[in-house]
Design a protein around this motif. Structure first.
Motif, PDB file in Angstrom:
ATOM      1  N   ASP A   1       9.070  -6.152  14.628  1.00 26.70           N
ATOM      2  CA  ASP A   1       8.641  -4.909  15.795  1.00 26.70           C
ATOM      3  C   ASP A   1       8.151  -4.081  14.982  1.00 26.70           C
ATOM      4  O   ASP A   1       9.142  -3.487  13.511  1.00 26.70           O
ATOM      5  N   LEU A   2       6.862  -3.565  14.759  1.00 18.59           N
ATOM      6  CA  LEU A   2       6.435  -2.940  13.158  1.00 18.59           C
ATOM      7  C   LEU A   2       6.888  -1.480  13.404  1.00 18.59           C
ATOM      8  O   LEU A   2       7.026  -0.977  12.065  1.00 18.59           O
ATOM      9  N   ASP A   3       7.268  -1.120  14.253  1.00 15.19           N
ATOM     10  CA  ASP A   3       8.217   0.451  13.939  1.00 15.19           C
ATOM     11  C   ASP A   3       9.257   0.117  13.420  1.00 15.19           C
ATOM     12  O   ASP A   3       9.858   0.842  12.815  1.00 15.19           O
ATOM     13  N   GLU A   4       9.712  -1.023  13.884  1.00 15.64           N
ATOM     14  CA  GLU A   4      11.266  -1.288  12.887  1.00 15.64           C
ATOM     15  C   GLU A   4      10.781  -1.262  11.254  1.00 15.64           C
ATOM     16  O   GLU A   4      11.643  -0.908  10.302  1.00 15.64           O
ATOM     17  N   TYR A   5      10.077  -1.958  11.422  1.00 13.39           N
ATOM     18  CA  TYR A   5       9.325  -2.577  10.194  1.00 13.39           C
ATOM     19  C   TYR A   5       9.447  -1.730   9.602  1.00 13.39           C
ATOM     20  O   TYR A   5       9.871  -1.053   7.883  1.00 13.39           O
TER      21      TYR A   5
ATOM     22  N   ARG B   1       4.807   7.560   6.152  1.00 17.01           N
ATOM     23  CA  ARG B   1       5.542   7.771   7.726  1.00 17.01           C
ATOM     24  C   ARG B   1       3.745   7.596   8.180  1.00 17.01           C
ATOM     25  O   ARG B   1       3.893   6.680   9.004  1.00 17.01           O
ATOM     26  N   ASP B   2       3.075   8.467   8.260  1.00 15.54           N
ATOM     27  CA  ASP B   2       1.616   9.043   8.864  1.00 15.54           C
ATOM     28  C   ASP B   2       1.093   7.731   8.662  1.00 15.54           C
ATOM     29  O   ASP B   2      -0.684   7.244   9.203  1.00 15.54           O
ATOM     30  N   TYR B   3       0.703   7.832   7.259  1.00 13.30           N
ATOM     31  CA  TYR B   3      -0.725   6.324   6.377  1.00 13.30           C
ATOM     32  C   TYR B   3      -0.064   4.751   7.046  1.00 13.30           C
ATOM     33  O   TYR B   3      -0.550   4.574   8.413  1.00 13.30           O
ATOM     34  N   MET B   4       1.274   5.036   7.874  1.00  9.50           N
ATOM     35  CA  MET B   4       1.951   3.692   8.242  1.00  9.50           C
ATOM     36  C   MET B   4       1.845   3.344   9.388  1.00  9.50           C
ATOM     37  O   MET B   4       0.611   2.729  10.285  1.00  9.50           O
ATOM     38  N   ARG B   5       1.887   4.595  10.226  1.00 14.38           N
ATOM     39  CA  ARG B   5       1.947   4.390  11.720  1.00 14.38           C
ATOM     40  C   ARG B   5       0.492   5.070  12.078  1.00 14.38           C
ATOM     41  O   ARG B   5      -0.325   3.833  12.953  1.00 14.38           O
ATOM     42  N   VAL B   6      -0.354   5.508  11.496  1.00 21.38           N
ATOM     43  CA  VAL B   6      -1.454   5.882  12.016  1.00 21.38           C
ATOM     44  C   VAL B   6      -3.256   5.456  11.112  1.00 21.38           C
ATOM     45  O   VAL B   6      -4.140   5.082  12.139  1.00 21.38           O
TER      46      VAL B   6
ATOM     47  N   ALA C   1       1.372  -1.435  -0.097  1.00 19.03           N
ATOM     48  CA  ALA C   1      -0.193   0.003  -0.519  1.00 19.03           C
ATOM     49  C   ALA C   1       0.887   1.195  -0.012  1.00 19.03           C
ATOM     50  O   ALA C   1       0.612   2.094  -0.625  1.00 19.03           O
ATOM     51  N   SER C   2       1.829   1.275   0.822  1.00 18.13           N
ATOM     52  CA  SER C   2       3.182   2.231   0.916  1.00 18.13           C
ATOM     53  C   SER C   2       3.740   2.263  -0.459  1.00 18.13           C
ATOM     54  O   SER C   2       3.693   3.805  -1.534  1.00 18.13           O
ATOM     55  N   HIS C   3       3.560   1.700  -1.626  1.00 14.72           N
ATOM     56  CA  HIS C   3       4.264   1.998  -3.055  1.00 14.72           C
ATOM     57  C   HIS C   3       3.032   2.621  -3.751  1.00 14.72           C
ATOM     58  O   HIS C   3       3.241   3.373  -4.851  1.00 14.72           O
ATOM     59  N   GLN C   4       2.113   2.360  -3.509  1.00 17.73           N
ATOM     60  CA  GLN C   4       0.711   3.153  -3.810  1.00 17.73           C
ATOM     61  C   GLN C   4       0.875   4.739  -3.817  1.00 17.73           C
ATOM     62  O   GLN C   4       1.032   5.237  -4.548  1.00 17.73           O
ATOM     63  N   ALA C   5       1.090   4.774  -2.397  1.00 17.48           N
ATOM     64  CA  ALA C   5       0.711   5.584  -1.861  1.00 17.48           C
ATOM     65  C   ALA C   5       1.955   6.542  -1.752  1.00 17.48           C
ATOM     66  O   ALA C   5       2.071   8.145  -2.392  1.00 17.48           O
ATOM     67  N   ILE C   6       3.715   6.408  -2.784  1.00 17.65           N
ATOM     68  CA  ILE C   6       4.341   6.919  -2.976  1.00 17.65           C
ATOM     69  C   ILE C   6       4.062   7.462  -4.097  1.00 17.65           C
ATOM     70  O   ILE C   6       5.460   7.995  -5.842  1.00 17.65           O
ATOM     71  N   ALA C   7       3.089   6.477  -5.561  1.00 24.71           N
ATOM     72  CA  ALA C   7       3.936   5.828  -6.903  1.00 24.71           C
ATOM     73  C   ALA C   7       2.664   7.057  -7.332  1.00 24.71           C
ATOM     74  O   ALA C   7       3.040   8.001  -8.810  1.00 24.71           O
TER      75      ALA C   7
END
Length: 490
Positions: free
Chosen positions: A343-347, A325-330, A294-300
């Motif tokens: 560890d999801l934060d590290e991931y 970063r905000d999409y993943m965390r929030v 999904a993050s790949h879509q966010a930057i694409a």
């Protein structure tokens, strides 16, 4: 300078080569969809096992079903199945090895019977798939023409698998395992549904229930960023490693494979090559699909609108990195299950580092390919779950809005954007409508989500901002809302 061949292996410098006798390797796996990812991932893991002197009876026979697969058949035939895998580190270092685990290749439209016989051979115990998200349809029986997205009925991988299973029943052979390695949630379950659907459409009596009772379809999670091969990559192999390779593969150093240990007829000792064998792959699967994919879509789409070409350029833009970063965390992380040993934060931080690798040169165009198949599987589920829980949907909805603006066909400087999607024309017409609802009306993509007023209103507002003011102001606004004391992004 000579081309890659079995005879050439003994004279290579700075390139690791197979440490096993390939003449002793026999086929144990038939793989549909031999592309760069399969060659950087599953074929590499098998090659690693073979280098340990194991799994020599698990060699791969590739199968192509699309016209575009002819190039791969020719490239592999020219090099006896060998190819160079080049790992590119962020600091500019490169490591190369020759992979030898693919020992045969068949092209179904030219010899369908040969494919069926290979599938029905007693030595075939796993049939694996990397056919992309768009390959999981089963055409109607009267569709014999085929296409570049879903093959005609007779050449559909799922029809071939179903017919081969029937042959194995008739010959008294145990069923093979069907192993999906595509980026689809519960990919094994989806593959099972498609094989059963193919058996039903083929009208083979009793086969549907037999498949449900006897065939294993393990779920899996696969991960390695593997861009398309370019002439620059071919030149690198030639200049750096003094080797002519028709179709080398480049990839990042990171690799992961999490696999449910459920096989009908045995498996290679994958765990000895670093594969994680688990009882339930779901937590890992959701993590990868909703964070990485999904993050790949966010930057694409935001990256393309702002004029970038490569993933590392886009994620190097502070506002796009903040969005990711905000999409993943929030938004994404609250929809995940606990992931054992992760560890999801590290991931999440590791994803930013991986995307920023300038040596990979992964194109935004590749990430945007087949978006109408990817967005519904990777991004929309996050929106649905957060809507149900009353949580933020702003960032995921902004990704959808950026995709709609991308589908209009040009970036913010007026340069054309190439769209590779089976629904390209339909998407373009909807994206150019003055009414945002026209885009959400694409029912095969959005379904009932289009009727959710909170989502529809957020989408209309975000798209209006991109159209009127551009991507950058919207990205700054989203970052400011997350930084606000309330943290209540809606």
């Amino acid at each position: 300078m000579k081309g890659l061949s079995p005879e050439r292996l003994t004279s290579l410098d700075d390139v690791a080569v197979p440490a096993y006798d390939r003449s002793k390797v026999t086929v144990g796996i038939v793989h549909f969809g031999v592309g760069n990812f399969h060659r950087s991932h599953q074929a590499m893991f098998l090659d690693s096992l073979m280098n340990r002197g194991e799994a020599l009876d698990w060699g791969i026979c590739g199968v192509g079903v699309l016209p575009t697969d002819l190039r791969m058949r020719e490239a592999l035939a020219r090099q006896s199945g060998l190819y160079t895998l080049v790992m590119k580190h962020a600091d500019g270092r490169t490591d190369a090895r020759v992979i030898g685990s693919i020992i045969d290749y068949l092209y179904a439209p030219e010899d369908r019977e040969a494919v069926l016989e290979r599938l029905a051979h007693p030595g075939t115990r796993i049939v694996s798939l990397t056919i992309t998200e768009g390959g999981y349809g089963v055409p109607e029986p009267d569709d014999a023409a085929g296409s570049d997205v879903v093959p005609g009925f007779r050449f559909s991988p799922f029809v071939l698998i179903a017919e081969a299973l029937q042959l194995r029943i008739e010959r008294g052979l145990e069923p093979f395992t069907v192993l999906s390695c595509d980026n689809i949630e519960k990919n094994g379950d989806v593959a099972k549904q498609r094989v059963i659907e193919a058996a039903r459409k083929a009208a083979i009596p009793g086969l549907e229930s037999w498949i449900g009772d006897h065939v294993s379809f393990p779920n899996s999670m696969v991960d390695r960023i593997t861009p398309a091969t370019t002439d620059v990559d071919r030149a690198l192999v030639s200049e750096r490693f003094h080797l002519i390779d028709t179709w080398p593969v480049v990839c990042e150093p990171f690799v992961q494979w999490v696999l449910e240990d459920d096989f009908s007829a045995g498996r290679p000792a994958y765990e000895k090559a670093g594969v994680e064998l688990v009882d339930d792959v779901t937590p890992y699967e959701l993590m990868k699909l909703r964070l990485l994919n999904a993050s790949h879509q966010a930057i694409a789409y935001f990256g393309s609108l702002l004029g970038f070409t490569y993933a590392h350029e886009a994620v190097g833009h502070p506002s796009i990195a903040a969005l990711m970063r905000d999409y993943m965390r929030v938004e994404a992380t609250p929809t995940l299950l606990p992931v054992p040993r992760i560890d999801l934060d590290e991931y999440q931080e590791s994803l930013l580092e991986r995307f920023a690798n300038p040596e990979i040169r992964d194109t935004l165009a590749r990430l945007a390919t087949d978006a109408s198949e990817r967005i519904p599987k990777w991004v929309l589920p996050v929106i649905r779950e957060n809507l149900a829980a009353g949580r933020s949907i702003a960032h995921a909805t902004a990704v959808v809005a950026s995709w709609a603006r991308y589908c209009a066909g040009n970036d913010e400087n007026g340069r054309p954007l190439t769209q590779v999607d089976v629904r390209a024309e339909e998407l373009r017409l909807a994206a150019r409508s003055s009414e945002p609802a026209a885009f959400l009306a694409l029912h095969e993509i959005f379904g009932e989500l289009a009727e959710d007023q909170r989502f529809a209103s957020a989408f209309a507002s975000l798209l209006a901002t991109i159209r009127a003011h551009g991507a950058e102001p919207l990205l700054r606004r989203l970052a400011d809302e997350v930084a606000a004391p309330s943290g209540a992004v809606r």
